[in-house]
Structures are given as C-alpha cells and as structure tokens.
Design a protein around this motif. Structure first.
Motif, PDB file in Angstrom:
ATOM      1  N   MET A   1      -1.374 -17.772 -11.768  1.00 41.83           N
ATOM      2  CA  MET A   1      -2.150 -18.399 -10.726  1.00 41.83           C
ATOM      3  C   MET A   1      -2.908 -17.319  -9.955  1.00 41.83           C
ATOM      4  SD  MET A   1      -0.666 -20.659  -7.612  1.00 41.83           S
ATOM      5  CE  MET A   1      -1.540 -22.139  -7.335  1.00 41.83           C
ATOM      6  N   SER A   2      -4.177 -17.487  -9.832  1.00 42.20           N
ATOM      7  CA  SER A   2      -5.013 -16.510  -9.152  1.00 42.20           C
ATOM      8  C   SER A   2      -5.472 -17.069  -7.807  1.00 42.20           C
ATOM      9  CB  SER A   2      -6.224 -16.174 -10.021  1.00 42.20           C
ATOM     10  OG  SER A   2      -6.998 -15.203  -9.403  1.00 42.20           O
ATOM     11  N   PHE A   3      -5.475 -16.213  -6.819  1.00 36.88           N
ATOM     12  CA  PHE A   3      -5.900 -16.611  -5.486  1.00 36.88           C
ATOM     13  C   PHE A   3      -7.232 -15.968  -5.166  1.00 36.88           C
ATOM     14  CE2 PHE A   3      -1.285 -16.955  -5.399  1.00 36.88           C
ATOM     15  CZ  PHE A   3      -1.119 -18.218  -4.846  1.00 36.88           C
ATOM     16  N   SER A   4      -7.889 -16.487  -4.155  1.00 36.11           N
ATOM     17  CA  SER A   4      -9.086 -15.817  -3.656  1.00 36.11           C
ATOM     18  C   SER A   4      -8.894 -15.558  -2.172  1.00 36.11           C
ATOM     19  CB  SER A   4     -10.342 -16.648  -3.917  1.00 36.11           C
ATOM     20  OG  SER A   4     -10.306 -17.854  -3.200  1.00 36.11           O
ATOM     21  N   TYR A   5      -9.519 -14.503  -1.711  1.00 38.12           N
ATOM     22  CA  TYR A   5      -9.323 -14.033  -0.349  1.00 38.12           C
ATOM     23  C   TYR A   5     -10.673 -13.851   0.331  1.00 38.12           C
ATOM     24  CZ  TYR A   5      -4.904 -12.962  -2.574  1.00 38.12           C
ATOM     25  OH  TYR A   5      -3.737 -13.050  -3.297  1.00 38.12           O
ATOM     26  N   THR A   6     -10.715 -14.162   1.597  1.00 40.51           N
ATOM     27  CA  THR A   6     -11.925 -13.923   2.383  1.00 40.51           C
ATOM     28  C   THR A   6     -12.070 -12.422   2.592  1.00 40.51           C
ATOM     29  OG1 THR A   6     -10.785 -13.955   4.512  1.00 40.51           O
ATOM     30  CG2 THR A   6     -11.561 -16.098   3.651  1.00 40.51           C
ATOM     31  N   PRO A   7     -13.239 -11.981   3.021  1.00 38.49           N
ATOM     32  CA  PRO A   7     -13.380 -10.555   3.332  1.00 38.49           C
ATOM     33  C   PRO A   7     -12.361 -10.084   4.370  1.00 38.49           C
ATOM     34  CG  PRO A   7     -15.537 -11.542   3.131  1.00 38.49           C
ATOM     35  CD  PRO A   7     -14.538 -12.676   3.071  1.00 38.49           C
ATOM     36  N   GLY A   8     -12.109 -10.894   5.396  1.00 33.86           N
ATOM     37  CA  GLY A   8     -11.127 -10.508   6.414  1.00 33.86           C
ATOM     38  C   GLY A   8      -9.730 -10.375   5.849  1.00 33.86           C
ATOM     39  N   GLU A   9      -9.335 -11.334   5.003  1.00 32.63           N
ATOM     40  CA  GLU A   9      -8.014 -11.262   4.376  1.00 32.63           C
ATOM     41  C   GLU A   9      -7.919 -10.042   3.460  1.00 32.63           C
ATOM     42  OE1 GLU A   9      -6.894 -16.012   4.011  1.00 32.63           O
ATOM     43  OE2 GLU A   9      -8.214 -15.097   2.506  1.00 32.63           O
ATOM     44  N   THR A  10      -8.995  -9.768   2.749  1.00 37.20           N
ATOM     45  CA  THR A  10      -9.016  -8.614   1.844  1.00 37.20           C
ATOM     46  C   THR A  10      -8.912  -7.315   2.636  1.00 37.20           C
ATOM     47  OG1 THR A  10     -10.308  -9.874   0.253  1.00 37.20           O
ATOM     48  CG2 THR A  10     -10.337  -7.471   0.022  1.00 37.20           C
ATOM     49  N   ALA A  11      -9.634  -7.240   3.732  1.00 33.45           N
ATOM     50  CA  ALA A  11      -9.556  -6.049   4.588  1.00 33.45           C
ATOM     51  C   ALA A  11      -8.131  -5.862   5.091  1.00 33.45           C
ATOM     52  CB  ALA A  11     -10.543  -6.173   5.745  1.00 33.45           C
ATOM     53  N   HIS A  12      -7.506  -6.950   5.515  1.00 30.86           N
ATOM     54  CA  HIS A  12      -6.131  -6.879   6.031  1.00 30.86           C
ATOM     55  C   HIS A  12      -5.159  -6.446   4.929  1.00 30.86           C
ATOM     56  CE1 HIS A  12      -2.659  -7.800   8.487  1.00 30.86           C
ATOM     57  NE2 HIS A  12      -2.161  -8.486   7.461  1.00 30.86           N
ATOM     58  N   ARG A  13      -5.294  -7.022   3.736  1.00 32.38           N
ATOM     59  CA  ARG A  13      -4.381  -6.716   2.633  1.00 32.38           C
ATOM     60  C   ARG A  13      -4.535  -5.282   2.126  1.00 32.38           C
ATOM     61  NH1 ARG A  13      -1.785 -10.413  -0.443  1.00 32.38           N
ATOM     62  NH2 ARG A  13      -1.856 -12.547   0.304  1.00 32.38           N
ATOM     63  N   THR A  14      -5.753  -4.755   2.133  1.00 38.46           N
ATOM     64  CA  THR A  14      -6.003  -3.442   1.529  1.00 38.46           C
ATOM     65  C   THR A  14      -6.091  -2.302   2.534  1.00 38.46           C
ATOM     66  OG1 THR A  14      -8.407  -3.700   1.630  1.00 38.46           O
ATOM     67  CG2 THR A  14      -7.287  -4.506  -0.368  1.00 38.46           C
ATOM     68  N   TYR A  43     -12.725 -12.526  -2.701  1.00 38.69           N
ATOM     69  CA  TYR A  43     -12.120 -11.506  -3.534  1.00 38.69           C
ATOM     70  C   TYR A  43     -10.937 -12.091  -4.300  1.00 38.69           C
ATOM     71  CZ  TYR A  43     -14.965  -8.360  -0.744  1.00 38.69           C
ATOM     72  OH  TYR A  43     -16.023  -7.736  -0.135  1.00 38.69           O
ATOM     73  N   SER A  44     -10.772 -11.623  -5.532  1.00 39.24           N
ATOM     74  CA  SER A  44      -9.693 -12.098  -6.393  1.00 39.24           C
ATOM     75  C   SER A  44      -8.491 -11.156  -6.317  1.00 39.24           C
ATOM     76  CB  SER A  44     -10.188 -12.168  -7.839  1.00 39.24           C
ATOM     77  OG  SER A  44     -10.438 -10.850  -8.321  1.00 39.24           O
ATOM     78  N   ASP A  45      -7.401 -11.582  -6.948  1.00 45.04           N
ATOM     79  CA  ASP A  45      -6.235 -10.704  -7.066  1.00 45.04           C
ATOM     80  C   ASP A  45      -6.611  -9.425  -7.827  1.00 45.04           C
ATOM     81  OD1 ASP A  45      -4.320 -12.319  -5.730  1.00 45.04           O
ATOM     82  OD2 ASP A  45      -4.051 -13.536  -7.528  1.00 45.04           O
ATOM     83  N   ASP A  46      -7.466  -9.558  -8.847  1.00 44.48           N
ATOM     84  CA  ASP A  46      -7.917  -8.369  -9.583  1.00 44.48           C
ATOM     85  C   ASP A  46      -8.694  -7.422  -8.679  1.00 44.48           C
ATOM     86  OD1 ASP A  46      -6.738  -9.237 -11.928  1.00 44.48           O
ATOM     87  OD2 ASP A  46      -8.603 -10.046 -12.771  1.00 44.48           O
ATOM     88  N   ASP A  47      -9.544  -7.976  -7.796  1.00 46.31           N
ATOM     89  CA  ASP A  47     -10.284  -7.135  -6.840  1.00 46.31           C
ATOM     90  C   ASP A  47      -9.312  -6.399  -5.929  1.00 46.31           C
ATOM     91  OD1 ASP A  47     -12.835  -7.978  -7.764  1.00 46.31           O
ATOM     92  OD2 ASP A  47     -12.804  -9.708  -6.397  1.00 46.31           O
ATOM     93  N   ILE A  48      -8.295  -7.113  -5.456  1.00 51.68           N
ATOM     94  CA  ILE A  48      -7.287  -6.491  -4.577  1.00 51.68           C
ATOM     95  C   ILE A  48      -6.588  -5.359  -5.317  1.00 51.68           C
ATOM     96  CG2 ILE A  48      -5.120  -6.858  -3.308  1.00 51.68           C
ATOM     97  CD1 ILE A  48      -7.389  -8.284  -1.916  1.00 51.68           C
TER      98      ILE A  48
END
Length: 120
Positions: A1-14, A43-48
């Motif tokens: 299962m793949s998720f997608s993330y907003t730019p804000g979520e991606t910034a927070h995660r990375t 952003y995808s899990d692969d992007d993360i």
C-alpha cells in the motif's frame, strides 16, 4: 500500500524545508513528483525513501552533482551495480574523512592537555 504526502507532511517526515524540496525537484534530484488536480505536489513513499538517502549523502559531504548521479541511477531502474559502486566510493571518502577528523581530534586533545599543564 502506497501513501501520498503533502509538501508539509514530507517536510516534517524528512526534515527538509519546503524550499529545499522545491530546489531538489528543480535541480533534478527529485523527478516526476506527482501533483493533485489543483497542482499541489504530492510525494510518494518512494520519494520519502529517496529523500532520506539524499539527506544521508548530503550530510556526509557528497556533492550535489554526485547526488544527482545517484538519483538518476535510481530512476533508471536496472543499475544496482552502478549504485553500489557510487555508494562504495562515497563510503571510502567518508571513512577517510573520519580518520582525518579522529587524527585532528587527537591533536586537539593533546594541545588542550598541554595548555592545562602550563596553566596549572
């Protein structure tokens, strides 16, 4: 299962800023970032995962151009050997840099001890 993330979520995660995410996309470290119908990046899990290894490479001193080479190799798919070679070369440079830092730290410790002896 793949998720997608907003730019804000991606910034927070990375730990990357929004500006850095946009910059990495602009210079080709991130390619083909999906967008919502409204144009917002998602952003995808692969992007993360790619961003996490890019952070490691950057924090260990890899130049942006080499990071771009690595990202390109990841996108082309069947280049595991080339990726291993690039990462092993970088690992050797990191190990050499650590050895240099350890030697310099020893020198600093000796100098501190010297000054403490003189000061006593």
């Amino acid at each position: 299962m793949s998720f997608s993330y907003t730019p804000g979520e991606t910034a927070h995660r990375t730990g990357f800023s929004l500006d850095t995410l946009r910059y990495y996309e602009r210079i080709g470290l991130l390619a083909d970032v999906e967008r919502t119908p409204g144009g917002q990046r998602k952003y995808s899990d692969d992007d993360i995962g790619l961003l996490e290894i890019l952070r490691c490479l950057r924090e260990t001193g890899m130049p942006i151009q080499r990071m771009r080479e690595f990202a390109d190799l990841c996108r082309t798919g069947d280049t595991i050997t080339d990726r291993i070679d690039l990462l092993e070369q970088h690992d050797r440079r990191v190990r050499q840099h650590i050895a240099t830092l350890e030697a310099q730290r020893t020198r600093l410790t000796e100098k501190i001890a010297y000054y403490r002896d003189v000061h006593s």
